[in-house]
Write a protein that holds these residues in place. Sequence first.
Motif, mmCIF file in Angstrom:
data_model
loop_
_atom_site.group_PDB
_atom_site.id
_atom_site.type_symbol
_atom_site.label_atom_id
_atom_site.label_comp_id
_atom_site.label_asym_id
_atom_site.label_seq_id
_atom_site.Cartn_x
_atom_site.Cartn_y
_atom_site.Cartn_z
ATOM 1 N N SER A 77 48.366 38.663 45.441
ATOM 2 C CA SER A 77 47.969 39.808 45.462
ATOM 3 C C SER A 77 46.581 38.838 44.887
ATOM 4 O O SER A 77 45.924 38.094 44.278
ATOM 5 N N SER A 78 45.321 39.556 45.388
ATOM 6 C CA SER A 78 44.062 39.430 44.420
ATOM 7 C C SER A 78 43.098 40.753 43.910
ATOM 8 O O SER A 78 43.841 41.992 43.460
ATOM 9 N N LEU A 79 42.416 40.261 43.001
ATOM 10 C CA LEU A 79 41.651 41.850 42.109
ATOM 11 C C LEU A 79 40.133 41.058 43.103
ATOM 12 O O LEU A 79 39.881 40.301 43.173
ATOM 13 N N ARG A 80 39.923 42.470 44.251
ATOM 14 C CA ARG A 80 38.387 42.202 43.813
ATOM 15 C C ARG A 80 37.331 43.062 42.734
ATOM 16 O O ARG A 80 37.479 43.882 42.447
ATOM 17 N N MET A 81 36.573 42.328 42.135
ATOM 18 C CA MET A 81 35.302 42.754 41.386
ATOM 19 C C MET A 81 33.996 43.047 41.572
ATOM 20 O O MET A 81 33.584 41.981 42.833
ATOM 21 N N ILE A 82 33.194 44.109 41.298
ATOM 22 C CA ILE A 82 32.076 44.742 41.696
ATOM 23 C C ILE A 82 31.250 43.980 41.389
ATOM 24 O O ILE A 82 31.392 45.326 40.376
ATOM 25 N N TYR A 83 30.034 43.843 40.986
ATOM 26 C CA TYR A 83 29.268 43.508 39.669
ATOM 27 C C TYR A 83 27.647 44.091 40.104
ATOM 28 O O TYR A 83 27.073 43.800 41.068
#
Length: 230
Positions: free
Chosen positions: A218-224
């Motif tokens: 699984s992956s986690l995409r973060m938008i900053y």
Amino acid sequence: MLPARPAIGSTQTAPRRDRHRSLGLRRLHRAQLRRAPGLIGVSDYYQFALFDDKRWKKEHKREVIGWKGEDYYGRKLNPRPWNVLTGDKLVAHAAFCGLELPVPELLAVFQPFGRTVLNTDVISGEEQLASYLRDQMRYPFFAKPAHGALGRNSVAVERYDAASDALILATGDSIPVADYVRGCYPQKGAYPWEAGFIFQKLLETGDDLSRSIGKTVSSLRMIYLNPDDH
């Protein structure tokens, strides 16, 4: 590469909860959402089930961002030079390696238009790729387009079956090698780098985690959102 889905938005494939609307009302509903800030298109309308009034309040439907809206706001919020890292996976791989970030091992790259990759087999022709998959590829592997950021046509392959000349996917499905190769973007897109595929070592979760979520990584995409003054 994989079997195509039926045309999205056709009356034959309209979801059950949307069939109570006439075709004209569906088109009107989609047209109203298309003018919303999120630029919602036909595929977004069905993917997010925006026809389902029980799931979505009217005001919340207008807050959804479609794929055209994602592209529009991405261009507005992100400096253009950063696009190369999200759109060109070979450049991204080189950058991550240069920063000594952990990346999956590259097994091979299919790139028909002369690009090179350090310490990796680079395959330039469709026949060469087919032969490589039959005789030289290290299985299992994970493959994805060498361009773009949507994950379209990404697939995990467990092994090659010589009897059927097919690749056996992690899902248990199979794809003839010739069909698979034709789906690896052998033709140029708008730019020469919009072509080809990359083949990586298939990663799996550790034993402790796999008992909870399975073997799929699984992956986690973060938008900053970075303020202009930083």
